[in-house]
Design an enzyme around this catalytic site. Structure first.
Site, PDB file in Angstrom:
ATOM      1  N   LEU A 114      61.039 -68.212  17.469  1.00  0.00           N
ATOM      2  CA  LEU A 114      61.416 -67.214  17.389  1.00  0.00           C
ATOM      3  C   LEU A 114      60.194 -66.257  16.306  1.00  0.00           C
ATOM      4  O   LEU A 114      59.018 -67.351  16.775  1.00  0.00           O
ATOM      5  CB  LEU A 114      61.993 -68.186  15.502  1.00  0.00           C
ATOM      6  N   ASP A 115      60.638 -64.997  16.384  1.00  0.00           N
ATOM      7  CA  ASP A 115      59.434 -64.369  16.949  1.00  0.00           C
ATOM      8  C   ASP A 115      58.632 -63.824  15.179  1.00  0.00           C
ATOM      9  O   ASP A 115      59.347 -65.072  14.436  1.00  0.00           O
ATOM     10  CB  ASP A 115      60.309 -63.159  16.803  1.00  0.00           C
ATOM     11  N   LYS A 116      57.404 -64.119  15.325  1.00  0.00           N
ATOM     12  CA  LYS A 116      56.660 -64.500  13.471  1.00  0.00           C
ATOM     13  C   LYS A 116      57.371 -63.559  12.640  1.00  0.00           C
ATOM     14  O   LYS A 116      58.446 -64.231  11.429  1.00  0.00           O
ATOM     15  CB  LYS A 116      55.638 -62.810  13.791  1.00  0.00           C
ATOM     16  N   THR A 135      60.733 -62.952  12.727  1.00  0.00           N
ATOM     17  CA  THR A 135      62.526 -63.369  12.465  1.00  0.00           C
ATOM     18  C   THR A 135      62.167 -64.956  11.885  1.00  0.00           C
ATOM     19  O   THR A 135      61.667 -65.633  11.905  1.00  0.00           O
ATOM     20  CB  THR A 135      62.893 -63.681  14.151  1.00  0.00           C
TER      21      THR A 135
END
Length: 347
Positions: free
Chosen positions: A148-150, A152
């Site tokens: 997951l993105d940082k 998110t």
């Protein structure tokens, strides 16, 4: 002793000493190569036989450099440091001998990389799981099968052995087409999609740098298939033209590309609230909200995206496991603030 000049990862640097060159060769190299290596590291390289002077190996750091000397140095490419365990709390939903399911908080990077060598999910997992983590995926990504993105938040699964890693990786690569894998997200977007349910089928590729993505033509060299299914679940603030100021959207991924939901929602004209990369042009829309809601939106400094659902097949038992996590407090505050200006009702 191995030959440093034959090492595959060595970089050969050739220098010619100028007319005013003098002093110890280790000191001269440390000054000339300023910023590359410390004097102690240069000294060690010399002693390891990684330096040639006029074509001959030289292992004496005290040797004097002479004007006109041609000096070659085999400089090993710096290696990324191996991550170490850090005592970082984890919100664990499930754990057994094969895997661990957890909720990643917003603001945490999944695996170490430039600028984020510590404080990552991998650092926390190494401390929590110890030597049981799978090594597949590289030293810096033990056990990681998806990310997951940082900024998110949401549910993730991590493998704890090689067999589980292979099985889970195969499921994510298949995108659930032939199995129970399912990934769903909650996103708070600006406006409201014209169609309350729909599919965005738009290939993605690089957008000029390493991380940003953009919709590309299908025949673009770096275009990769990207499919997102979405459904509007709540609408906030009816506008004079019958639209909405913002919406809560549930997104299901059929593929898993970098920034997929963020780019796809922006592509159809409804970027995520707080998105610093794809939603900056919509920031002024907050001015149309009542003061209380506007302040909450303006203080929300990340993309409003939460991976609330993850379903997959257990690699050993074959059982279908399903996990859900409610929105984290900051996202819940955003949703509650927008509900106060909700006049359009449910879709």
């Amino acid at each position: 002793m191995t030959d440093p000049f034959k090492e595959a990862e060595a970089t050969r640097k050739v220098l010619t000493a100028p007319e005013d060159a003098s002093g110890r060769i280790d000191a001269w190299l440390a000054t000339t190569l300023s910023g590359d290596y410390s004097r102690s590291r240069i000294k060690a390289l010399i002693e390891e036989g990684a330096t040639l002077v006029n074509g001959a190996v030289m292992t004496e750091p005290k040797q004097k450099v002479q004007p006109g000397d041609v000096i070659e140095v085999a400089m090993p490419v710096p290696r990324d440091p191996e991550p170490r365990g850090e005592d970082i709390p984890l919100e664990v939903l499930h754990e057994d001998e094969d895997l661990i399911v957890l909720v990643k908080p917003a603001g945490m990077v999944v695996h170490p990389a430039a600028g984020n060598w510590t404080g990552t999910l991998v650092n926390a997992l190494i401390h929590h799981c110890g030597a049981s983590l799978s090594g597949i995926g590289g030293v810096r990504r033990p056990g990681i099968v998806h990310r997951l993105d940082k900024e998110t938040s949401g549910v993730m699964v991590v493998a704890k052995n090689d067999a589980a890693h292979r099985h889970l990786s195969d499921q994510f690569a298949d995108h659930g087409r032939n199995g129970p894998l399912e990934r769903a997200y909650q996103a708070v977007v600006w406006g409201r999609p014209r169609q309350l349910k729909g599919t965005v089928n738009a290939p993605l590729g690089r957008a000029g740098d390493r991380t940003r993505r953009a919709v590309k033509r299908e025949d673009a060299e770096d275009a990769r298939e990207a499919i997102t299914h979405y459904a509007v679940t709540e609408r906030y603030g009816e506008t004079p033209d019958g639209a909405s100021l913002a919406s809560l959207v549930e997104c299901h991924l059929e593929t898993g590309r970098t920034h997929q939901i963020r780019v796809h929602m922006a592509h159809i004209g409804h970027p995520l609230i707080g998105d610093p990369d794809y939603g900056q042009a919509f920031r002024t829309k907050a001015n149309r909200l009542p003061d209380e809601a506007r302040l909450v939106v303006e203080r929300f400094r990340r993309q409003a995206l939460h991976a609330f659902l993850l379903q997959f097949e257990h690699p050993s038992t074959g059982e279908t496991l399903r996990f859900e996590a409610p929105p984290p407090p900051d996202l819940e505050r955003l949703i509650e603030a927008l509900r106060l200006v909700r006049t359009a009702g449910s879709p």
